[in-house]
Design an enzyme around this catalytic site. Structure first.
Site, short mmCIF file in Angstrom:
data_model
loop_
_atom_site.label_atom_id
_atom_site.label_comp_id
_atom_site.label_asym_id
_atom_site.label_seq_id
_atom_site.Cartn_x
_atom_site.Cartn_y
_atom_site.Cartn_z
N THR A 119 0.73 -1.48 0.16
CA THR A 119 -0.09 0.22 -0.24
C THR A 119 1.22 0.91 -0.07
O THR A 119 2.22 0.80 0.52
CB THR A 119 -0.73 -0.04 1.02
N TYR A 143 -1.81 0.08 10.35
CA TYR A 143 -2.37 -0.37 8.81
C TYR A 143 -1.06 0.36 7.78
O TYR A 143 -0.20 -1.03 7.88
CB TYR A 143 -3.58 -0.21 8.47
#
Length: 329
Positions: A119, A143
């Site tokens: 990501t 995250y």
């Protein structure tokens, strides 16, 4: 000759299911591995299903022994930024510890080609620049930090166990399979395009714009979007990159341009021919003004050509799927 198998973790999820379809079309047998915490059994339709959790090493060993995959494509992850801030432990266990299990099971089984869906959240708050593979990584939540840690693990195992890997970093994925077989469905839904389509179809009262005073042409945040089919094409190209004997590589996937929240809403209205009920709210903490990434390396080295990553095409495909209704496991 039997088809070669690829283990697809999160194969019942949005991106994983699209990848399974693309693998099947490319001549592989995609073996979906999913615990269905966020995935959907209905989306597993292009190859065998192995239900299980990445925290269960014995189950992973069993699956590797049964299918003898030539590669792993790793999509399974917890991915809600807000939740990762409230409950970081869940992300370190569910993403990092679970992936360590997967990597150790893969290397023990001699499955040494690993494609990882990372990501651009690993970059943290780097507002207003076009991110690329050499941009400094500075994640600001669990995250992004968990995905960065997995990237580091892959590097370490490439040294200790000769694990070959490609890593893909990207922001927002949108659209759906143009055939209408599979699409995007999250509970709860947090992604802008499906939320806008929910508002159009009456499944929610309105879409809320969080912040209208950003320093952008229309005052709303700008984000990069990639069509899910373009995204999985890149992942398949990354798999072939490894199978051809190339070295470990990181690739960013984006248009380098991005669209504002208002642009997405206006495009959805044009595509569907329906008005979008809109509410305006305050900024959310942590929202950057503009986040986009480039894809020069992917285009040059993988020959990646994201032809479907046009805003109207992404919305049109998503709308076709959206009208079918949600999955029902």
């Amino acid at each position: 000759m039997a088809e070669e198998t690829v283990l697809v973790t999160g194969g019942g999820g949005y991106i994983g299911s699209h990848c399974c379809k693309a693998l099947r079309r490319a001549g592989y047998t995609p073996v979906a591995f999913d615990n269905f915490v966020t995935g959907w059994r209905e989306a597993v339709r292009f190859g065998p299903l192995e239900e299980g959790d990445l925290s269960d090493r014995a189950r992973l060993d069993e699956v590797f022994a049964r299918w003898k995959p030539v590669a792993v494509m790793h999509f399974a992850a917890l991915s809600q930024v807000g939740e990762s801030i409230r409950d970081p432990g869940r992300y370190w266990r569910g993403n990092v510890s679970a992936t360590l299990n997967l990597i150790e099971a893969a290397t023990a089984a001699g499955c040494l080609d690993f494609v990882f869906s990372s990501t651009c959240a690993t970059y943290g708050e780097q507002d207003g620049v076009v991110l690329d593979e050499d941009t400094m990584q500075a994640p600001i939540n669990a995250y992004g930090a968990s995905k960065r840690a997995i990237e580091d693990m892959l590097r370490d195992f490439s040294i200790s166990a000769c694990l070959r890997h490609t890593i893909f970093r990207y922001f927002n994925v949108a659209g759906a399979d143009p055939d209408g077989e599979i699409g995007e469905c999250h509970v709860p839904e947090t992604h802008l395009i499906p939320l806008v389509l929910d508002a159009i179809s009456g499944r929610r009262d309105a879409i809320t714009i969080f912040g209208t005073d950003y320093k952008t042409p229309d005052g709303t945040c700008i984000r990069d979007y990639v069509h899910v089919c373009d995204l999985v094409d890149a992942h398949l190209a990354g798999l072939e990159w490894l199978r051809q004997g190339n070295s470990n590589r990181v690739f960013c996937l984006g248009t380098g341009q991005g669209f504002s929240v208002r642009e997405v809403i206006e495009a959805a209205s044009r595509v569907t021919g329906q008005p979008v009920p809109v509410l305006e709210g305050a900024r959310r903490e942590g929202d950057a003004t503009q986040l986009v990434c480039g894809s020069t390396r992917a285009r040059t080295e993988l020959g990646w050509d994201p032809q479907r990553s046009v805003l109207e095409d992404m919305i049109s495909d998503a709308w076709r799927w959206h009208q079918r209704g949600a999955y029902k496991n």
